[in-house]
Every structure is written in C-alpha cells, then in structure tokens.
Write a protein that holds these residues in place. Structure first.
Motif, PDB file in Angstrom:
ATOM      1  N   GLU A  19       0.684  -1.305  -0.075  1.00 50.03           N
ATOM      2  CA  GLU A  19       0.064   0.065  -0.106  1.00 50.03           C
ATOM      3  C   GLU A  19       1.050   1.363  -0.152  1.00 50.03           C
ATOM      4  O   GLU A  19       1.665   1.646   0.807  1.00 50.03           O
ATOM      5  CB  GLU A  19      -0.826  -0.010   1.258  1.00 50.03           C
ATOM      6  CG  GLU A  19      -1.961   1.074   1.182  1.00 50.03           C
ATOM      7  CD  GLU A  19      -3.027   0.495   0.294  1.00 50.03           C
ATOM      8  OE1 GLU A  19      -3.737   1.546  -0.424  1.00 50.03           O
ATOM      9  OE2 GLU A  19      -3.468  -0.745  -0.035  1.00 50.03           O
ATOM     10  N   LEU A  20       0.791   2.173  -0.913  1.00 53.91           N
ATOM     11  CA  LEU A  20       1.486   3.204  -1.132  1.00 53.91           C
ATOM     12  C   LEU A  20       0.877   4.572  -1.234  1.00 53.91           C
ATOM     13  O   LEU A  20      -0.286   4.417  -1.538  1.00 53.91           O
ATOM     14  CB  LEU A  20       2.601   3.304  -2.509  1.00 53.91           C
ATOM     15  CG  LEU A  20       3.419   1.907  -2.779  1.00 53.91           C
ATOM     16  CD1 LEU A  20       4.146   2.303  -4.078  1.00 53.91           C
ATOM     17  CD2 LEU A  20       4.566   1.714  -1.484  1.00 53.91           C
ATOM     18  N   GLU A  21       1.379   5.435  -0.773  1.00 56.38           N
ATOM     19  CA  GLU A  21       0.769   6.818  -1.183  1.00 56.38           C
ATOM     20  C   GLU A  21       0.250   7.158  -2.430  1.00 56.38           C
ATOM     21  O   GLU A  21       0.975   6.780  -3.307  1.00 56.38           O
ATOM     22  CB  GLU A  21       1.683   7.939  -0.347  1.00 56.38           C
ATOM     23  CG  GLU A  21       1.666   8.003   1.218  1.00 56.38           C
ATOM     24  CD  GLU A  21       2.378   9.342   1.546  1.00 56.38           C
ATOM     25  OE1 GLU A  21       2.431  10.106   0.923  1.00 56.38           O
ATOM     26  OE2 GLU A  21       3.017   9.118   2.840  1.00 56.38           O
ATOM     27  N   LEU A  22      -0.670   7.890  -2.545  1.00 51.81           N
ATOM     28  CA  LEU A  22      -1.145   8.487  -3.970  1.00 51.81           C
ATOM     29  C   LEU A  22      -0.090   9.522  -4.434  1.00 51.81           C
ATOM     30  O   LEU A  22      -0.050  10.337  -3.670  1.00 51.81           O
ATOM     31  CB  LEU A  22      -2.414   8.766  -3.856  1.00 51.81           C
ATOM     32  CG  LEU A  22      -3.438   8.981  -5.085  1.00 51.81           C
ATOM     33  CD1 LEU A  22      -3.626   7.437  -5.781  1.00 51.81           C
ATOM     34  CD2 LEU A  22      -4.553   9.725  -4.787  1.00 51.81           C
ATOM     35  N   PRO A  23       0.536   9.435  -5.477  1.00 57.63           N
ATOM     36  CA  PRO A  23       1.327   9.987  -5.970  1.00 57.63           C
ATOM     37  C   PRO A  23       0.731  11.360  -6.688  1.00 57.63           C
ATOM     38  O   PRO A  23      -0.613  11.453  -7.072  1.00 57.63           O
ATOM     39  CB  PRO A  23       2.175   9.321  -7.279  1.00 57.63           C
ATOM     40  CG  PRO A  23       0.938   8.424  -7.834  1.00 57.63           C
ATOM     41  CD  PRO A  23       0.303   8.020  -6.448  1.00 57.63           C
ATOM     42  N   GLN A  24       1.362  12.644  -6.560  1.00 53.96           N
ATOM     43  CA  GLN A  24       0.935  13.703  -6.851  1.00 53.96           C
ATOM     44  C   GLN A  24       1.550  14.445  -8.108  1.00 53.96           C
ATOM     45  O   GLN A  24       2.951  14.164  -8.184  1.00 53.96           O
ATOM     46  CB  GLN A  24       1.098  14.904  -5.775  1.00 53.96           C
ATOM     47  CG  GLN A  24       0.441  14.490  -4.540  1.00 53.96           C
ATOM     48  CD  GLN A  24      -1.402  14.388  -4.769  1.00 53.96           C
ATOM     49  OE1 GLN A  24      -1.954  15.136  -5.521  1.00 53.96           O
ATOM     50  NE2 GLN A  24      -1.660  13.285  -4.113  1.00 53.96           N
ATOM     51  N   PRO A  25       0.803  14.584  -9.183  1.00 52.03           N
ATOM     52  CA  PRO A  25       1.483  15.351 -10.315  1.00 52.03           C
ATOM     53  C   PRO A  25       2.492  16.519 -10.292  1.00 52.03           C
ATOM     54  O   PRO A  25       1.826  17.341  -9.613  1.00 52.03           O
ATOM     55  CB  PRO A  25       0.318  15.417 -11.722  1.00 52.03           C
ATOM     56  CG  PRO A  25      -0.909  15.471 -10.370  1.00 52.03           C
ATOM     57  CD  PRO A  25      -0.575  14.644  -9.308  1.00 52.03           C
ATOM     58  N   GLY A  26       3.459  16.551 -10.911  1.00 51.22           N
ATOM     59  CA  GLY A  26       4.092  17.661 -10.846  1.00 51.22           C
ATOM     60  C   GLY A  26       4.043  18.540 -12.233  1.00 51.22           C
ATOM     61  O   GLY A  26       3.140  18.171 -12.842  1.00 51.22           O
ATOM     62  N   PRO A  27       4.764  19.739 -12.471  1.00 51.02           N
ATOM     63  CA  PRO A  27       4.560  20.363 -13.843  1.00 51.02           C
ATOM     64  C   PRO A  27       4.895  19.569 -14.915  1.00 51.02           C
ATOM     65  O   PRO A  27       5.763  18.735 -14.971  1.00 51.02           O
ATOM     66  CB  PRO A  27       5.876  21.350 -13.352  1.00 51.02           C
ATOM     67  CG  PRO A  27       6.021  21.620 -12.003  1.00 51.02           C
ATOM     68  CD  PRO A  27       5.647  20.106 -11.472  1.00 51.02           C
ATOM     69  N   GLN A  98      -2.274   1.103  -8.927  1.00 51.38           N
ATOM     70  CA  GLN A  98      -3.437   1.571  -9.525  1.00 51.38           C
ATOM     71  C   GLN A  98      -3.256   2.996  -9.977  1.00 51.38           C
ATOM     72  O   GLN A  98      -4.175   3.327 -10.797  1.00 51.38           O
ATOM     73  CB  GLN A  98      -4.468   1.503  -8.098  1.00 51.38           C
ATOM     74  CG  GLN A  98      -4.778   0.072  -7.571  1.00 51.38           C
ATOM     75  CD  GLN A  98      -5.596   0.152  -6.688  1.00 51.38           C
ATOM     76  OE1 GLN A  98      -5.447   0.883  -5.321  1.00 51.38           O
ATOM     77  NE2 GLN A  98      -6.727  -0.387  -6.589  1.00 51.38           N
ATOM     78  N   TYR A  99      -2.455   3.682  -9.670  1.00 49.58           N
ATOM     79  CA  TYR A  99      -2.153   5.070 -10.013  1.00 49.58           C
ATOM     80  C   TYR A  99      -0.645   5.182 -10.589  1.00 49.58           C
ATOM     81  O   TYR A  99       0.164   4.680 -10.129  1.00 49.58           O
ATOM     82  CB  TYR A  99      -2.542   6.099  -9.135  1.00 49.58           C
ATOM     83  CG  TYR A  99      -4.025   6.118  -8.997  1.00 49.58           C
ATOM     84  CD1 TYR A  99      -4.952   6.864  -9.476  1.00 49.58           C
ATOM     85  CD2 TYR A  99      -4.617   5.400  -7.808  1.00 49.58           C
ATOM     86  CE1 TYR A  99      -6.326   7.029  -9.069  1.00 49.58           C
ATOM     87  CE2 TYR A  99      -5.973   5.268  -7.590  1.00 49.58           C
ATOM     88  CZ  TYR A  99      -6.692   6.244  -8.234  1.00 49.58           C
ATOM     89  OH  TYR A  99      -8.033   6.316  -7.812  1.00 49.58           O
ATOM     90  N   ALA A 100      -0.498   6.155 -11.684  1.00 49.96           N
ATOM     91  CA  ALA A 100       0.923   6.170 -11.853  1.00 49.96           C
ATOM     92  C   ALA A 100       0.861   7.718 -12.464  1.00 49.96           C
ATOM     93  O   ALA A 100      -0.252   8.418 -12.941  1.00 49.96           O
ATOM     94  CB  ALA A 100       1.300   5.521 -12.975  1.00 49.96           C
ATOM     95  N   LEU A 101       1.961   8.359 -12.327  1.00 48.14           N
ATOM     96  CA  LEU A 101       2.379   9.738 -13.163  1.00 48.14           C
ATOM     97  C   LEU A 101       3.113   9.363 -14.356  1.00 48.14           C
ATOM     98  O   LEU A 101       3.750   8.476 -14.580  1.00 48.14           O
ATOM     99  CB  LEU A 101       3.292  10.464 -12.215  1.00 48.14           C
ATOM    100  CG  LEU A 101       2.736  10.819 -10.784  1.00 48.14           C
ATOM    101  CD1 LEU A 101       3.777  11.782  -9.990  1.00 48.14           C
ATOM    102  CD2 LEU A 101       1.411  11.225 -10.662  1.00 48.14           C
ATOM    103  N   ALA A 102       2.676  10.241 -15.139  1.00 51.19           N
ATOM    104  CA  ALA A 102       3.183  10.398 -16.533  1.00 51.19           C
ATOM    105  C   ALA A 102       3.450  11.786 -17.112  1.00 51.19           C
ATOM    106  O   ALA A 102       2.459  12.778 -16.882  1.00 51.19           O
ATOM    107  CB  ALA A 102       2.345   9.623 -17.515  1.00 51.19           C
TER     108      ALA A 102
END
Length: 306
Positions: A19-27, A98-102
C-alpha cells in the motif's frame, strides 16, 4: 493505493503487493488511474538486477513503464489533457499500480475502438519496432529476417516492415506459424538447421536481421549476413562480444506516432495481440510468463479499481 513492489533484486518471488501513498503530479505531469499495464521482458531484467548498469534502480521500486488508463489529475502547465481523458503511453513512475504519474508529452489519446488491454500492448512494441527498423535502415524490396516474430515486439515489427515494402521472414515456434503468416511474413520454425532453411527461402540472402527473441540466433544471423553488419538485437546480451548492435538507446516515446498507430489498431489495420492477462496481484506469474518467452503477443496486467 495498491502497487506491486520489490525491495531487493532477484526472481519473481521478490515481487509483493504493498500500500503506497497516492502520487501527486508535478509540472507537466498527469496522474493516470491505471486500467492495464504492459508486461515487458525488460521488467524482469530490471527486477533481477542484471540491468543495473543501464537502468539504475532505487529500491524499493515499482516495476513497469507502459500504461493505459484514465487521467485522474493534472499538474501545473498541462494543456492538452484533462481529467477523464483516456490515454496510453509511458509512465514516469512504476506502472504496476492503481495510479501512476506520466509526462503529458508521452501520452496519446486512446481511441474508443481500442480496448484497454490492447492499448497497453502498443507503446513499447511500436516504439521499439520503429526504432530498430530505422537502425537497420530497412527499405522497400529488401528481405528482413525477424527472430521472435510472434512476440509482442515481433508482431508489430513484422507489420511495420511489411508496410515499408520489405519482404519479412519471421521465425517462431511451431504453434505460431499460421499467426506469423497472417501478419504478412513468410513463417519459419526457429532452431536447428535455420541457416539452410532461410537460404532456401532467400537464395540471394537477407539484407538485415532483427532479433527480438534473444534465444541464441545471433551466430546463425551472422552466418546469413556474412558479417555483423545490419544485425540488431533487443534481447541477446551476448551482442557486444559477437560485435552485434544491442538496441539499448533511449526510447523515442513519440505521442504523435503512438496516436497514429493506436488509430490503426482501433481500425483493425494494425494487429496488437494480447497473449495472456493477469490481475495486478498476480504480477509475479505475469512476469514468469513474460520471462519464459516463446508466447504469442503481449502479457498484460489488468488493474482492478481502474
């Protein structure tokens, strides 16, 4: 969020759910609610540690980099995409989650006619096929030999080479001969006697060789070419000692090209084959299937809650 993690290098047994923290999108980034993940041979190589010289990995790590999903949040400066957009492409963070940054620039819109699993099967294979065909400078009228023609990368490479006007001879296992033929290639079973069987089909020789299998065919390829010229492998780590090019350069990750090929796939003009699907929790089994090779098409993880 749920994700698959490895804390140490090793076999598929090092993969576990966390279980990981939900990532937050950067610029310039978006957050994608992942629906499907392409499982690639490089994922297993990174997990094992043998790719550390090329892809240094900070542990613990989430594997994967190929995604299809729905934009969930956008970072500062994002202009083209918005929450709710369906996309496919490459992630900046591990994609077995479940979530990823791109980064916005490496995501293409998913056509409505392309399902999630086939969308996830396209980015890495299409990018790799285009890159190697350009490295080999494959032209109309030439004969190209592709090893591993029934795999995810080989499937796309055969079709893109045929679209260039090349004649393709594709090696695969006995069960995949008709499949390779359906892609537009002349199918051939790999293994003992390969040199003689290729020469029977191409008496004037082959102009280039693309090894997408990594199953020991480089020596035969050198014999067929008469040199190491115009032979590229994406899978055989003996390449350097044999004087063959290993395609380890940076991916192009062109969203425009991916969007073009996704439209072709949605229209049925480009075949993308999903060989097997697994739930996210069964990522170890999915990587075992990918590591084993010899299969048809792509192994894909389907992410629940996506």
């Amino acid at each position: 969020m749920k994700a698959i993690v490895f804390d140490t290098f090793g076999g598929t047994e090092v993969l576990h759910e966390a279980e990981l923290e939900l990532p937050q999108p950067g610029p310039g980034q978006v957050r994608v609610r992942v629906r499907a993940v392409g499982v690639n041979p490089v994922d297993g190589k990174i997990r094992s540690g043998i790719m550390e010289a090329i892809f240094p990995t900070t542990l613990p790590a989430v594997p994967g980099g190929e995604i299809a999903g729905v934009v969930d949040a956008v970072g500062e400066g994002v202009e083209r995409l918005k929450a709710g957009d369906e996309v496919l492409g490459w992630s900046d963070t591990g994609s077995y989650a479940q979530y990823a940054l791109a980064t916005e620039s490496v995501l293409a819109a998913k056509p409505a006619g392309l399902d999630w699993t086939h969308a996830a099967a396209l980015p890495v294979a299409s990018d790799g096929a285009d890159r190697v065909l350009d490295l080999l400078d494959v032209k109309a009228g030439e004969t190209l030999l592709i090893h591993g023609a029934s795999g995810a990368l080989g499937t796309v490479a055969v079709q893109l080479a045929v679209a260039r006007g090349a004649r393709v001879i594709g090696t695969a296992g006995p069960a995949n001969q008709e499949y390779v033929t359906s892609l537009g290639a002349t199918a051939l079973v790999y293994g003992e006697g390969l040199v003689e069987r290729v020469r029977a089909l191409a008496p004037n020789g082959v102009d280039a060789v693309f090894d997408a299998a990594g199953k020991g065919a480089l020596e035969d390829s050198i014999t067929l070419r008469g040199s190491t010229d115009r032979i590229v492998t994406t899978a055989d780590f003996r390449a350097r000692e044999l004087g063959v090019v290993f395609a380890e350069g940076p991916q192009r990750r062109s969203a425009a090209r991916l969007a073009e090929l996704a439209q072709q796939a949605a229209a049925g003009a480009l075949v993308t084959t999903v060989g097997a699907t697994y739930p996210l929790a069964d990522a170890a089994q999915a990587q075992q299937a990918s590591d084993a090779g010899h299969g048809r098409g792509k192994v894909v993880l389907v992410v629940a809650g996506g």
